[in-house]
Write an enzyme that holds these catalytic residues in place. Structure first.
Site, PDB file in Angstrom:
ATOM      1  N   GLU A  49       0.671  -1.158   0.078  1.00 21.20           N
ATOM      2  CA  GLU A  49      -0.119   0.024   0.070  1.00 21.20           C
ATOM      3  C   GLU A  49       0.936   1.224   0.163  1.00 21.20           C
ATOM      4  O   GLU A  49       0.479   2.385  -0.457  1.00 21.20           O
ATOM      5  CB  GLU A  49      -0.981  -0.111   1.232  1.00 21.20           C
ATOM      6  N   GLN A 112      -8.550  -6.023  12.454  1.00 17.65           N
ATOM      7  CA  GLN A 112      -8.366  -4.998  11.420  1.00 17.65           C
ATOM      8  C   GLN A 112      -8.821  -3.601  11.556  1.00 17.65           C
ATOM      9  O   GLN A 112      -9.041  -3.071  10.611  1.00 17.65           O
ATOM     10  CB  GLN A 112      -8.379  -5.483   9.946  1.00 17.65           C
ATOM     11  N   LYS A 161     -17.242  -0.512   6.382  1.00 14.79           N
ATOM     12  CA  LYS A 161     -17.713  -1.454   5.373  1.00 14.79           C
ATOM     13  C   LYS A 161     -19.191  -1.351   5.126  1.00 14.79           C
ATOM     14  O   LYS A 161     -19.685  -1.639   3.988  1.00 14.79           O
ATOM     15  CB  LYS A 161     -17.343  -2.850   5.993  1.00 14.79           C
TER      16      LYS A 161
END
Ligand code: TPP
Ligand code: MG
Lengths: 561, 164
Positions: A49, A112, A161
C-alpha cells in the site's frame, strides 16, 4: 436510483474524472472492489500500500490532478501512512480511500481496526470518516476540492464496510460549500505588489528562489519571463527543480545543503531575494540566522501560514505564484523597467565559471555526476525522472539538468527511501508516452522493490538506474565527515544482485560497467516495453559535494571529503 | 496572555483536529474550553496562551487551515470581556478560620455552593488573576480540591465574532 454506497463512491470518482486507482483490496474494501469489478475505472494492483500511495503521488505530480489510492482497514491503511506523509510534506494532491470496520464495531478493537483518521490527521490536509452512505457524494467532492485547491495536499476518506453496503439514492452536488474553507482567488493584494515593485526596482542584485509552488501553479513560463525582465538569476529548491530550464543562462541550479556552489554564493551576495512558492525549509536555508543576511526578502506563497513561519520577510505576497508573477511582470513593463545588462549578471557568470572546475571528477570508477550528464544527453527533454533518497537523489539534483516542469519527481520534504520506483510507476501511468527513469540507491530500491511486480504485470516500462555503492551512502557520508569514519551499520554489502532480481520479476536486468555501456543501455531502454533495472557499481566513498554541514550557514561549504 | 476564539463545526472529531495541530506544531496553550454558541451547528473553542505575538499569529494561521474551523480570531484582553469559573474545596474544620474564609469569599464576591462539617466548596467567577489571588489566600487554609474551567471570552461592544 438506489445503489450501494460502494457504487456511489465509484460513480463519484468518475464524476471527478478519475481514470485510475492504485490499491490493494482487503476485507473492509471488498464491497468497494466489487463495485470496481463492473466499472471501467482502471485499477492498478500495487504490491504494497505504501507504493499505491507513492504511485498516486507520482501520477498527481506529473498530471497536476489528484491521484487516488485505496487500502483496506487496519494494516492496509497503516501501510499507506508513509506515502501520505510524503504527499503532505510535498503538497501533492492525493486522495486515499480506506476501508474501515463496520460502524457498530468501531472502537471495539475489532479485527483489522485502526484509527486511520486519527493516525493521518497530522499528515493530511484533511482526514475524515463517512458515517452514512448518503454522505458519500459530498464526501468525495469535498476530498477532491480540498486536495486540489489552495495549497494542495493529501486527503483521506475512511469508509466503514457497512456504509459501502448501505443502499443510497445519491445526490451528486455540482458545487459544495465548506464553511471553514475558502478557495482563494490567488490575487495578490495591490499594496504588497506595490511594495514589492519598489524593492525590485531599487535592487541591484535580485535573485529568485523558486520552490515547488512554481511547479504546482504551472507558472514556469511566467517565472522565466519575470526573471529575464529583471535580470535575476534563478536558484531552485529541490522541489523547484524544473521551474526554469536548467540550461537557461539565468539558471543557477539547486540551492541549500547540497546546493550548487554558485547558487549558495549568489544567495549570500544578493541584495534582494524573491522567494516564490517555497517555504524556507532547513535543507534550503542552512542556519537561518545566517541566511541571506544582506538582502531584503519578498515571499510569494499561496499559504498565508507560510509567511513568517520560518523567517521574517520584508514583503509578503499571499497569492498564487502565477498571478503574482504576471502582475509584477506587467507592472514593471508599464513603468518601463527592463534591464538589459548588469554587473550582477556578470558576477553570476563569473561565479559559475569559477566553480565549474570544482565539479570535475577525480579518482577511478564510474562517477555519478558523469552518469547524470550522459543520461541527460541521451534522453528527451520531456522525460520524467524520479529518485530514491540519499546520495543518489542529491547527485540527480546536482548534476541532472531538468528542462521542463513536472519532470523531476522526488520526496523532498519527507525524504522517504523507497519513493523512486512506485513514483515512477505512477508517472508512467500518467504519461505512458514519455520515458520514465528512476534514479535510485541500492538501499532505497530495496524498500519498495516488490512493486517491480506491478510494473511487470502492467507492462509499464519504467527504467531504474541503481547507483550501487553497497551502502546507505548518505548516512555513510555523514559518518565519514562528522563521525570520524565510524561507519556504524551503513554497509549493505554487494546484496542483492539487482540484475538477477530484475529477471526474477520478469524485468530486464542490465549490469553497467562503463560509461559507454551506460549510454547504449539508456538509449536502448527508451524503446523498452518492459521495466528495466540497471545496476551500476560505484565506490562507497563517492560523496555528494559540495555540502553545507547541518546547522551551518550556506557559506560554510565543504568541497572535498 | 493571548485569547484565541475559534468557531468550529459542531461535529465529532473537531476538538481532536484542533488539539492534534497544537501538539504537533509544539504550541503551548494554557487553557482550552469548548461549548455551544448562538448558532446551531457551531461550537466555540476558547484558548489562552502566553508568548510572542508571532507565535500566536502562527497558531491562528495554522488553525484556520483546518476545514472545520469556520472562523478564528485573537481577542485582545483590553477589547474583550473574559471570565473563568473555579470551584474550590477548602478545608474548614475550625469555626474561627471558617469565618475568615467566609469574609474572604465576600470580599472576592464568591459564593459557597456546598458545605460540610469540615469543608467549604466555593464558586468563584472572574478574571483568572482574581481567582489566582483568591487561591493564594485559600492555600493557607488548605485547598482540598480545585477545578477550573479555563477562560471564555467575548469581544466588547455589539459585534459578534461569528459575523464578518
Ligand atoms: C525510509 C527511510 N529510512 C531511513 C532513512 C535515512 N536515510 C537517509 S539517506 C539513507 C541512505 C540511503 O541509501 P541508498 O538508498 O543506498 O542511497 P545512497 O545514499 O547510497 O545513494 C538513509 C538510510 C530515510 N531517508 N528514509
Ligand atoms: Mg546506496
Amino acid at each position: 436510483m438506489k445503489l450501494s454506497g460502494a457504487k456511489a463512491i465509484v460513480e463519484a470518482l468518475k464524476r471527478e474524472k478519475v481514470e485510475v486507482i492504485f490499491g490493494i483490496p482487503g476485507g473492509s474494501t471488498i464491497p468497494f472492489y466489487d463495485a470496481l469489478y463492473e466499472s471501467d475505472l482502471r485499477h492498478v494492483l500495487a504490491r504494497h500500500e505504501q507504493c499505491a500511495a507513492h504511485m498516486a503521488d507520482g501520477y498527481a505530480r506529473v498530471k497536476g490532478v489528484p491521484g487516488v489510492c485505496t487500502a483496506t482497514s487496519g494494516p492496509g491503511a497503516t501501510n499507506l501512512v508513509t506515502g501520505i506523509a510524503v504527499a503532505y510534506m510535498d503538497s501533492s494532491p492525493i486522495i486515499a480511500i480506506t476501508g474501515q470496520v463496520p460502524r457498530s464495531m468501531i472502537g471495539k478493537d475489532a479485527f483489522q481496526e485502526a484509527d486511520i483518521v486519527g493516525i493521518t490527521t497530522p499528515i493530511t490536509k484533511y482526514a475524515f470518516q463517512v458515517t452514512s452512505a448518503s454522505q458519500i457524494p459530498d464526501a468525495i467532492r469535498t476530498a477532491f476540492l480540498l486536495a486540489s485547491t489552495n495549497r494542495r495536499g493529501p486527503v483521506l476518506v475512511d469508509v466503514p464496510k457497512d456504509v459501502q453496503l448501505e443502499e443510497v439514492d445519491p445526490d451528486y452536488p455540482e458545487r459544495i460549500m465548506i464553511k471553514g474553507y475558502v478557495i482563494r482567488s490567488g490575487d495578490p493584494h495591490p499594496y504588497s505588489i506595490k511594495k514589492a515593485l519598489g524593492l525590485i526596482m531599487s535592487s541591484e542584485r535580485p535573485l529568485i528562489i523558486a520552490g515547488g509552488g512554481v511547479i504546482a501553479s504551472n507558472c514556469s513560463e511566467e517565472l522565466v519571463k519575470f526573471a529575464e525582465l529583471i535580470l535575476a538569476p534563478v536558484a531552485t529548491t529541490l522541489m523547484g527543480k524544473g521551474a526554469i530550464p536548467e540550461n537557461h543562462p539565468l539558471s543557477l541550479g539547486m540551492v541549500g545543503m547540497h546546493g550548487r556552489g554558485e547558487a549558495n554564493k549568489a544567495v549570500e551576495e544578493a541584495d534582494l531575494i524573491i522567494a516564490v512558492g517555497m517555504r524556507f525549509g532547513d535543507r534550503t536555508t542552512g542556519k537561518l540566522d545566517e541566511f541571506a543576511r544582506n538582502s531584503k526578502i519578498i515571499h510569494i506563497d499561496i499559504d498565508p501560514a507560510e509567511i513568517g513561519k520560518n523567517i521574517r520577510v520584508d514583503v509578503p505576497i499571499v497569492a498564487d505564484a502565477k498571478k503574482a508573477l504576471s502582475i509584477l511582470h506587467s507592472k514593471l513593463l508599464e513603468v518601463g523597467s527592463k534591464r538589459t545588462e548588469s554587473e550582477w549578471i556578470k558576477r553570476i557568470n563569473s561565479l559559475k565559471e569559477s566553480f565549474a572546475s570544482n565539479y570535475t571528477e577525480r579518482g577511478d570508477g564510474l562517477k555519478p555526476s558523469r552518469l547524470m550528464k550522459i543520461l541527460r544527453d541521451c534522453i528527451p527533454a520531456k522525460s520524467i525522472i524520479t529518485t530514491g533518497v540519499g546520495q543518489n537523489q542529491m547527485w540527480a539534483a546536482l548534476h541532472f539538468r531538468v528542462l521542463e516542469p513536472r519532470t523531476f519527481i522526488t520526496s523532498g520534504g519527507l525524504g522517504a527511501m523507497g519513493f523512486g520506483l512506485p513514483a515512477a510507476i505512477g508517472a508512467k501511468v500518467a504519461s505512458p508516452d514519455r520515458p520514465v527513469f528512476n534514479i535510485d540507491g541500492d538501499g532505497s530500491f530495496l524498500m519498495t522493490e516488490q512493486d517491480l511486480a506491478t510494473a511487470v504485470s502492467e507492462a509499464l516500462p519504467v527504467i531504474s538506474i541503481i547507483l550501487k555503492n553497497r551502502a546507505l551512502g548518505m548516512v555513510r557520508q555523514w559518518q565519514c565527515l562528522f563521525c570520524n569514519k565510524r561507519y556504524a551499520h551503513t554497509d549493505l554489502g554487494n546484496v542483492p544482485d539487482f540484475v538477477k532480481l530484475a529477471e526474477a520479476y520478469g524485468a530486464e536486468g542490465i549490469r553497467i560497467e562503463s560509461y559507454e555501456s551506460f549510454e547504449s543501455a539508456v538509449k536502448k531502454s527508451l524503446k523498452a516495453e518492459m521495466p528495466v533495472v540497471m545496476e551500476i557499481q560505484i565506490s562507497p566513498d563517492e560523496k555528494v559535494l559540495p555540502m553545507v554541514p547541518p546547522g551551518k550557514g550556506l557559506k560554510e561549504v565543504i568541497w572535498y571529503g | 496572555m493571548h485569547i484565541i476564539a475559534a468557531l468550529v463545526e459542531d461535529r465529532p472529531g473537531v476538538m481532536f483536529k484542533v488539539t492534534s495541530l497544537i501538539r504537533r506544531r509544539g504550541f503551548n496553550i494554557d487553557t482550552i474550553t469548548v461549548g455551544s454558541t448562538e448558532k446551531e451547528g457551531l461550537s466555540r473553542i476558547t484558548m489562552t496562551m502566553r508568548g510572542d505575538e508571532s507565535v500566536v499569529e502562527q497558531l491562528v494561521k495554522q488553525l484556520s487551515k483546518i476545514p472545520d474551523v469556520v472562523k478564528i480570531s485573537e481577542l485582545k484582553p483590553s477589547e474583550s470581556v473574559y471570565r473563568e469559573l473555579a470551584m474550590i474545596k477548602v478545608s474548614a474544620p475550625d469555626p474561627a478560620k471558617r469565618s475568615d474564609i467566609l469574609n474572604y469569599i465576600t470580599i472576592f464576591r464568591g459564593r459557597v455552593i456546598d458545605a460540610s462539617k469540615d469543608s467549604l466548596t466555593i464558586e468563584m467567577v472572574g478574571n483568572p488573576k482574581k481567582i489566582n489571588a483568591f487561591l493564594d489566600l485559600m492555600k493557607g487554609f488548605g485547598v482540598v480540591e480545585l477545578a477550573r474551567t479555563g477562560i471564555v471570552a467575548l469581544s466588547r461592544g455589539s459585534r459578534s465574532t461569528s459575523e464578518g
